[in-house]
Motif scaffolding. Structure first.
Motif, mmCIF file in Angstrom:
data_model
loop_
_atom_site.group_PDB
_atom_site.id
_atom_site.type_symbol
_atom_site.label_atom_id
_atom_site.label_comp_id
_atom_site.label_asym_id
_atom_site.label_seq_id
_atom_site.Cartn_x
_atom_site.Cartn_y
_atom_site.Cartn_z
ATOM 1 N N GLY A 8 0.777 -1.228 0.000
ATOM 2 C CA GLY A 8 0.000 0.000 0.000
ATOM 3 C C GLY A 8 0.811 1.281 0.000
ATOM 4 O O GLY A 8 0.241 2.374 -0.088
ATOM 5 N N GLY A 9 2.123 1.161 0.103
ATOM 6 C CA GLY A 9 2.943 2.361 0.069
ATOM 7 C C GLY A 9 2.967 2.974 -1.324
ATOM 8 O O GLY A 9 2.481 2.387 -2.287
ATOM 9 N N VAL A 92 10.132 4.615 5.387
ATOM 10 C CA VAL A 92 9.774 3.217 5.184
ATOM 11 C C VAL A 92 8.935 2.800 6.391
ATOM 12 O O VAL A 92 9.351 3.013 7.537
ATOM 13 C CB VAL A 92 11.009 2.320 5.047
ATOM 14 N N TYR A 93 7.777 2.248 6.113
ATOM 15 C CA TYR A 93 6.854 1.837 7.167
ATOM 16 C C TYR A 93 6.932 0.319 7.340
ATOM 17 O O TYR A 93 6.836 -0.431 6.362
ATOM 18 C CB TYR A 93 5.433 2.265 6.819
ATOM 19 N N TYR A 94 7.068 -0.081 8.586
ATOM 20 C CA TYR A 94 7.202 -1.490 8.921
ATOM 21 C C TYR A 94 6.049 -1.939 9.805
ATOM 22 O O TYR A 94 5.661 -1.238 10.745
ATOM 23 C CB TYR A 94 8.509 -1.748 9.671
ATOM 24 N N CYS A 95 5.577 -3.119 9.515
ATOM 25 C CA CYS A 95 4.592 -3.784 10.352
ATOM 26 C C CYS A 95 5.347 -4.699 11.311
ATOM 27 O O CYS A 95 6.362 -5.305 10.935
ATOM 28 C CB CYS A 95 3.657 -4.582 9.457
ATOM 29 N N GLY A 111 8.890 -3.976 5.031
ATOM 30 C CA GLY A 111 8.720 -2.537 4.912
ATOM 31 C C GLY A 111 8.118 -2.113 3.580
ATOM 32 O O GLY A 111 8.243 -2.815 2.571
ATOM 33 N N THR A 112 7.455 -0.974 3.606
ATOM 34 C CA THR A 112 6.904 -0.383 2.385
ATOM 35 C C THR A 112 7.180 1.114 2.408
ATOM 36 O O THR A 112 7.016 1.772 3.442
ATOM 37 C CB THR A 112 5.401 -0.685 2.247
#
Length: 118
Positions: A8-9, A92-95, A111-112
Motif C-alpha cells: 500500500g505504500g 519506510v513503514y514497517y509492520c 517494509g513499504t
C-alpha cells in the motif's frame, strides 16, 4: 509464528491519504499485538501506532488525529489509514507483531516506502 507482508505504500501529495496493509500468514493472528513503525533516512526507527489483541490502540504523538490503525482478524490483516499526510511522514513503514507474552515486537515485515511530496 506469523510472517508479515506490507503493501500500500507509494507516492502521494501532501494533504493526501494512503492506506497501508499488513497481511499475516500463520495461525493465531488474533493472539498477536500488532504495530506500525517507520524509519526515515538518517533517523531512528519511530513508533507510529499499535493495536492489541482486544482492539485497544495507541499512537505516536506525531500522527495522533491523522492516522488510524485497525485490524481484521478474519483476514489476518492490520491496516494503517493515513490522512492529512505531511512531507515529514516520508519513511519506510514497517509492520511488527508480538505475542502478548513477549515484551518486545520480534516479528517484522520487509517494509513499504511512503513518500509524501510537498
Amino acid at each position: 509464528q506469523v510472517q508479515l507482508v506490507e503493501s500500500g505504500g507509494g507516492l502521494v501529495q501532501a494533504g493526501g491519504s494512503l492506506r497501508l496493509s499488513c497481511a499475516a500468514s500463520g495461525r493465531r493472528f488474533s493472539s498477536y499485538d500488532m504495530g506500525w513503525f517507520r524509519q526515515a533516512p538518517g533517523k531512528e526507527r519511530e513508533f507510529v501506532a499499535r493495536i492489541n489483541w482486544g482492539g485497544g490502540t495507541g499512537y505516536g504523538d506525531s500522527v495522533k488525529g491523522r492516522f488510524t490503525i485497525s485490524r481484521d482478524n478474519a483476514k489476518n490483516t492490520v491496516y494503517l489509514q493515513m490522512n492529512s499526510l505531511k512531507s515529514e511522514d516520508t519513511a519506510v513503514y514497517y509492520c511488527a507483531a508480538r505475542l502478548i507474552t513477549t515484551p518486545q515486537y520480534d516479528i517484522w515485515g520487509q517494509g513499504t516506502q511512503v513518500t509524501v511530496s510537498s
